[in-house]
Design a protein around this motif. Sequence first.
Motif, short mmCIF file in Angstrom:
data_model
loop_
_atom_site.label_atom_id
_atom_site.label_comp_id
_atom_site.label_asym_id
_atom_site.label_seq_id
_atom_site.Cartn_x
_atom_site.Cartn_y
_atom_site.Cartn_z
N GLN A 44 67.30 35.30 73.28
CA GLN A 44 67.45 36.46 72.41
C GLN A 44 68.45 37.46 72.98
OE1 GLN A 44 65.94 36.44 69.35
NE2 GLN A 44 65.42 34.41 70.07
N GLY A 45 68.98 37.15 74.17
CA GLY A 45 69.99 38.01 74.78
C GLY A 45 69.43 39.11 75.66
N LEU A 46 68.15 39.03 75.99
CA LEU A 46 67.54 40.07 76.82
C LEU A 46 67.77 39.78 78.30
CD1 LEU A 46 64.18 40.43 74.90
CD2 LEU A 46 66.09 42.03 74.89
N ASN A 47 67.87 40.83 79.08
CA ASN A 47 68.03 40.72 80.53
C ASN A 47 66.63 40.66 81.14
OD1 ASN A 47 68.93 40.79 83.17
ND2 ASN A 47 69.24 42.99 83.16
N ILE A 48 66.19 39.47 81.56
CA ILE A 48 64.83 39.33 82.07
C ILE A 48 64.82 38.71 83.46
CG2 ILE A 48 63.99 38.96 79.71
CD1 ILE A 48 63.25 36.09 80.69
N SER A 49 63.73 38.97 84.17
CA SER A 49 63.47 38.27 85.42
C SER A 49 62.01 37.82 85.37
CB SER A 49 63.73 39.16 86.64
OG SER A 49 62.90 40.29 86.63
#
Length: 160
Positions: A44-49
């Motif tokens: 979805q284009g989210l910046n996740i860790s």
Amino acid sequence: LLWSKTFLLGNSFSPYKGDDLAFALLFDMNLLFESYVGAYLKKQGLNISLQDKQHHLVVTPKKFALRPDIVIETENEIIIADTKWKCITEEKDISQADMYQLFAYGKKYQNQKLFLIYPKDGEKQPQNLVYQYEIEKSLELKVFYFDVTQDFKSYQFTVQ
């Protein structure tokens, strides 16, 4: 080869005697579900860790690492999401321990949005948002069902 033979012949394993040798094929569903939701959010284009290790419950000395499953960083905020591979059909099924865990994440990460994500299990459950709580004046917790049977492209799930 043993697994191939079992699948091709349509056999199944049972606790009864026999000459065939069988090995267990087990998956940690908690990790699998976390990875699946994390992969979806990345697409979805989210910046996740995943399994973030920035904070500890005790600061001095550093003890009891807090490891939220998913940390989403946006321009304006940090969102914490924790996945649970549990069948939740009613509000009473949400465990107090899960709520405490998210509360600790919210306090240590000093963010305002928390998410608990459970797998969708059947048609009787609502589509996405299930429950919403105001833990404190500036701390909000939302509980979602995530449908793992849906194609990534067609599934609508937002963390807002």
